[in-house]
Design a protein around this motif. Structure first.
Motif, PDB file in Angstrom:
ATOM      1  N   LEU A 156       0.828  -1.198   0.000  1.00  0.00           N
ATOM      2  CA  LEU A 156       0.000   0.000   0.000  1.00  0.00           C
ATOM      3  C   LEU A 156       0.868   1.256   0.000  1.00  0.00           C
ATOM      4  O   LEU A 156       0.582   2.228  -0.718  1.00  0.00           O
ATOM      5  CB  LEU A 156      -0.910  -0.010   1.237  1.00  0.00           C
ATOM      6  CG  LEU A 156      -1.864   1.188   1.398  1.00  0.00           C
ATOM      7  CD1 LEU A 156      -2.830   1.268   0.217  1.00  0.00           C
ATOM      8  CD2 LEU A 156      -2.638   1.067   2.714  1.00  0.00           C
ATOM      9  N   ALA A 157       1.938   1.225   0.789  1.00  0.00           N
ATOM     10  CA  ALA A 157       2.856   2.374   0.834  1.00  0.00           C
ATOM     11  C   ALA A 157       3.453   2.629  -0.543  1.00  0.00           C
ATOM     12  O   ALA A 157       3.550   3.782  -1.003  1.00  0.00           O
ATOM     13  CB  ALA A 157       3.955   2.129   1.860  1.00  0.00           C
ATOM     14  N   GLN A 158       3.852   1.562  -1.219  1.00  0.00           N
ATOM     15  CA  GLN A 158       4.420   1.698  -2.561  1.00  0.00           C
ATOM     16  C   GLN A 158       3.384   2.282  -3.522  1.00  0.00           C
ATOM     17  O   GLN A 158       3.707   3.113  -4.383  1.00  0.00           O
ATOM     18  CB  GLN A 158       4.909   0.339  -3.067  1.00  0.00           C
ATOM     19  CG  GLN A 158       6.116  -0.220  -2.332  1.00  0.00           C
ATOM     20  CD  GLN A 158       7.408   0.457  -2.730  1.00  0.00           C
ATOM     21  OE1 GLN A 158       7.416   1.390  -3.514  1.00  0.00           O
ATOM     22  NE2 GLN A 158       8.519  -0.034  -2.180  1.00  0.00           N
ATOM     23  N   ARG A 167       2.091  12.037   1.721  1.00  0.00           N
ATOM     24  CA  ARG A 167       1.663  12.101   3.106  1.00  0.00           C
ATOM     25  C   ARG A 167       1.089  10.766   3.556  1.00  0.00           C
ATOM     26  O   ARG A 167       1.425  10.256   4.614  1.00  0.00           O
ATOM     27  CB  ARG A 167       0.631  13.226   3.277  1.00  0.00           C
ATOM     28  CG  ARG A 167      -0.048  13.283   4.647  1.00  0.00           C
ATOM     29  CD  ARG A 167       0.937  13.305   5.789  1.00  0.00           C
ATOM     30  NE  ARG A 167       1.813  14.454   5.728  1.00  0.00           N
ATOM     31  CZ  ARG A 167       2.955  14.543   6.394  1.00  0.00           C
ATOM     32  NH1 ARG A 167       3.368  13.518   7.154  1.00  0.00           N
ATOM     33  NH2 ARG A 167       3.704  15.628   6.312  1.00  0.00           N
ATOM     34  N   ALA A 168       0.185  10.187   2.736  1.00  0.00           N
ATOM     35  CA  ALA A 168      -0.395   8.883   3.087  1.00  0.00           C
ATOM     36  C   ALA A 168       0.683   7.808   3.118  1.00  0.00           C
ATOM     37  O   ALA A 168       0.667   6.918   3.983  1.00  0.00           O
ATOM     38  CB  ALA A 168      -1.486   8.510   2.080  1.00  0.00           C
ATOM     39  N   ALA A 169       1.636   7.904   2.186  1.00  0.00           N
ATOM     40  CA  ALA A 169       2.735   6.922   2.162  1.00  0.00           C
ATOM     41  C   ALA A 169       3.570   7.023   3.429  1.00  0.00           C
ATOM     42  O   ALA A 169       3.922   6.001   4.041  1.00  0.00           O
ATOM     43  CB  ALA A 169       3.608   7.153   0.931  1.00  0.00           C
ATOM     44  N   ALA A 184      16.189  -0.573   7.020  1.00  0.00           N
ATOM     45  CA  ALA A 184      16.774   0.608   6.376  1.00  0.00           C
ATOM     46  C   ALA A 184      15.969   1.000   5.143  1.00  0.00           C
ATOM     47  O   ALA A 184      15.818   2.186   4.836  1.00  0.00           O
ATOM     48  CB  ALA A 184      18.222   0.325   5.999  1.00  0.00           C
ATOM     49  N   ALA A 185      15.432  -0.011   4.446  1.00  0.00           N
ATOM     50  CA  ALA A 185      14.672   0.266   3.220  1.00  0.00           C
ATOM     51  C   ALA A 185      13.418   1.084   3.520  1.00  0.00           C
ATOM     52  O   ALA A 185      13.097   2.037   2.797  1.00  0.00           O
ATOM     53  CB  ALA A 185      14.298  -1.048   2.534  1.00  0.00           C
ATOM     54  N   LEU A 186      12.694   0.723   4.584  1.00  0.00           N
ATOM     55  CA  LEU A 186      11.490   1.468   4.938  1.00  0.00           C
ATOM     56  C   LEU A 186      11.834   2.895   5.359  1.00  0.00           C
ATOM     57  O   LEU A 186      11.134   3.850   4.994  1.00  0.00           O
ATOM     58  CB  LEU A 186      10.740   0.766   6.072  1.00  0.00           C
ATOM     59  CG  LEU A 186      10.068  -0.574   5.745  1.00  0.00           C
ATOM     60  CD1 LEU A 186       9.369  -1.120   6.988  1.00  0.00           C
ATOM     61  CD2 LEU A 186       9.072  -0.433   4.599  1.00  0.00           C
ATOM     62  N   ARG A 187      12.887   3.054   6.115  1.00  0.00           N
ATOM     63  CA  ARG A 187      13.280   4.392   6.546  1.00  0.00           C
ATOM     64  C   ARG A 187      13.721   5.243   5.356  1.00  0.00           C
ATOM     65  O   ARG A 187      13.440   6.444   5.294  1.00  0.00           O
ATOM     66  CB  ARG A 187      14.397   4.327   7.595  1.00  0.00           C
ATOM     67  CG  ARG A 187      13.906   3.808   8.925  1.00  0.00           C
ATOM     68  CD  ARG A 187      14.863   4.114  10.056  1.00  0.00           C
ATOM     69  NE  ARG A 187      14.343   3.588  11.302  1.00  0.00           N
ATOM     70  CZ  ARG A 187      13.491   4.227  12.095  1.00  0.00           C
ATOM     71  NH1 ARG A 187      13.053   5.424  11.751  1.00  0.00           N
ATOM     72  NH2 ARG A 187      13.062   3.667  13.218  1.00  0.00           N
ATOM     73  N   GLN A 188      14.408   4.611   4.425  1.00  0.00           N
ATOM     74  CA  GLN A 188      14.831   5.344   3.236  1.00  0.00           C
ATOM     75  C   GLN A 188      13.617   5.815   2.434  1.00  0.00           C
ATOM     76  O   GLN A 188      13.568   6.960   1.959  1.00  0.00           O
ATOM     77  CB  GLN A 188      15.721   4.461   2.354  1.00  0.00           C
ATOM     78  CG  GLN A 188      16.365   5.194   1.200  1.00  0.00           C
ATOM     79  CD  GLN A 188      17.332   6.250   1.675  1.00  0.00           C
ATOM     80  OE1 GLN A 188      18.365   5.967   2.271  1.00  0.00           O
ATOM     81  NE2 GLN A 188      16.998   7.513   1.428  1.00  0.00           N
ATOM     82  N   LEU A 189      12.625   4.946   2.306  1.00  0.00           N
ATOM     83  CA  LEU A 189      11.395   5.324   1.600  1.00  0.00           C
ATOM     84  C   LEU A 189      10.683   6.478   2.305  1.00  0.00           C
ATOM     85  O   LEU A 189      10.202   7.414   1.663  1.00  0.00           O
ATOM     86  CB  LEU A 189      10.451   4.117   1.503  1.00  0.00           C
ATOM     87  CG  LEU A 189      10.708   3.103   0.385  1.00  0.00           C
ATOM     88  CD1 LEU A 189       9.726   1.941   0.503  1.00  0.00           C
ATOM     89  CD2 LEU A 189      10.570   3.761  -0.987  1.00  0.00           C
TER      90      LEU A 189
END
Length: 489
Positions: A156-158, A167-169, A184-189
């Protein structure tokens, strides 16, 4: 007989050597195991006291002393887990399962590491295996049932990112990071989302976390330095780009950025030091040098123009200050810059503009004492402007020295001495001469001058003094004071 003895010795010697070696090895093994046990015990003691780094040191020694003992790896792995060192924790738990595949606790821990890394597919497989080995493990069952829902959240984030709804992401990624803080991948996104939303401070926080999770990551240091520079945190940006260069001294992005940051940081520090040292014209020049080095990064340009504004006001270059302060305010409205602009207006005797600008500063920061004091001063000066301005009367600047004031007084007094005029012109001259004398009295007396500079006329009868005290020629109440020659000393 000697030959017989030699034959017997040759038969016995190898057996004796083997016996001695066995004894030595057995003793060595006992000594090594005793040391390993000692390190394990010390590691446990430190672990109980919460001294994780000390515990880790002893578990390192235990692993080196007994590299085939799965328990030493497991204990060290739990310390890595507690320290949030996912990579090393995974290595140790995997080694445990290599040595003892049915060690369920190690598998559970490895599954939890995968989950915290947001590697939900791997985590799901591990939790499933735990339930095979321990069907009553409720925690493993609960984690297993959550995995698919978190996979859906990640997708959903993607989707939000592809749709441009950053904002929703970011909100979705924040929920994911609550359960998977080591990703780290989620934080980078999420950092990318914050940048798209122009929330650079939040992006900096996430990229710092990424750099901790991915050590020896030059691109991360470069990106962090770039963001900090955009926020005009030049000194902090310089520290990060130096970390990049420690890993790669010739990094194609970090090295040129380092040279630029070093120059800008030096110039901005000079602005501060020169301003504090009262060298205002040099402060202005350093600010202009910053603009020659950097003309695109908005907040860095603002910092340079802010210093030019502030130091121009202090240097009483009020016209130049108006331009610099106005240019800075167009980039970012700050109460302190508005106060500098208002001071420039006062210097140019544009009191209505000064009052309006101080009020704007207070709208941004209602507790800003400098703006409160400035507003009160501007209002007093406005009231005073309707009366006599002693500086104008003598034709001197507000910063004039006593010597300059006395010199101006002599010149004005000679010009307007009533004895030089007749008829109606004499009356005008008398009025001007009285004002000139009053100006000298006030401006050459430090206490009275300070009162006047604060907006209070010390010779004004309405200030609470007696009229008799205010008139500099009160001793001539009964007759003209101009029946004799004045000596201008």
């Amino acid at each position: 007989m000697d030959n017989l003895s030699n034959i017997q010795w040759n038969k016995v010697a190898p057996c004796l050597v083997l016996l001695i070696l066995d004894v030595v090895l057995e003793f060595s093994e006992c000594t090594t195991q005793a040391e390993v046990n000692k390190h394990l015990q010390l590691g446990m003691d430190f672990l109980v006291r919460g001294q994780l780094s000390d515990a880790l040191t002893h578990y390192h020694a235990a692993v080196e002393g007994d590299p085939n003992n799965y328990l030493t790896y497991f204990k060290r792995g739990t310390v890595y887990y507690a320290l949030g060192k996912a990579k090393f924790a995974l290595q140790d738990f995997s080694k445990v399962l290599e040595l003892k595949p049915d060690f369920t606790s190690a598998r559970m821990h490895r599954a939890e590491v995968y989950f915290k890394l947001a590697e939900y597919s791997k985590a799901k497989e591990e939790f499933l295996q735990v339930t095979y080995e321990d069907p009553y493990n409720e925690e493993a069952v609960a984690y297993y049932n959550q995995c698919d829902s978190w996979v859906s959240e990640a997708r959903l984030a993607q989707a939000y990112i592809r749709g441009g709804d950053h904002r929703a992401a970011a909100d979705t990624l924040s929920r994911l990071l609550e359960v998977s803080p080591w990703s780290a991948a989620l934080r980078q996104l999420r950092a990318d989302c914050y940048i798209a939303l122009n929330d650079l401070f939040s992006a900096v926080s996430d990229i710092r976390a990424v750099n901790r999770l991915q050590q020896d990551h030059t691109d991360g240091y470069y990106r962090l330095a770039t963001l900090l520079y955009q926020l005009a945190h030049v000194g902090d940006a310089l520290k990060e780009v130096r970390e990049c260069l420690k890993l790669d001294p010739e990094h194609k992005l970090c090295f040129p950025l380092y040279k630029k940051l070093k120059k800008v940081d030096k110039l901005l520090l000079q602005c501060e030091e020169l301003s504090e040292g009262g060298q205002f014209s040099r402060c202005v020049e350093s600010g202009r040098q910053v603009l020659k080095t950097e003309d695109t990064v908005t907040l860095v340009v603002f910092e340079a123009k802010r210093w030019i504004c502030s130091c121009s006001v202090k240097d009483e270059q009020f016209t130049e200050a108006l331009s610099a302060c106005g240019s800075a305010i167009k980039l970012q409205r700050e109460a302190r810059v508005l106060a500098d602009l208002a001071d420039a207006y006062i210097g140019l005797e544009m009191l209505d503009d000064a009052i309006r600008t101080f009020k704007e500063a207070l709208e941004l920061d209602e507790g800003f004492q400098r703006a409160k004091d400035g507003l009160a001063r501007a209002q007093r000066l406005q009231k005073q402007a309707e009366q006599r301005d002693y500086y104008k009367i003598l034709g001197v600047k507000r910063s004039a020295s006593k010597q300059e004031i006395v010199k101006a007084y002599r010149k004005a007094a000679q010009k307007w001495h009533p004895d030089s005029y007749q008829g109606d012109e004499k009356k005008v001259a008398e009025k001007k001469f009285i004002d000139i004398a009053a100006a000298k009295e006030v401006l050459t007396d430090p206490e009275k001058r300070a009162q006047f500079d604060s907006g209070v006329d010390p010779l004004d009868p309405e200030s609470g003094r007696q009229p008799f005290q205010q008139n500099p020629f009160h001793h001539f109440q009964h007759g003209s004071p101009f029946q004799f020659k004045f000596h201008f000393n």
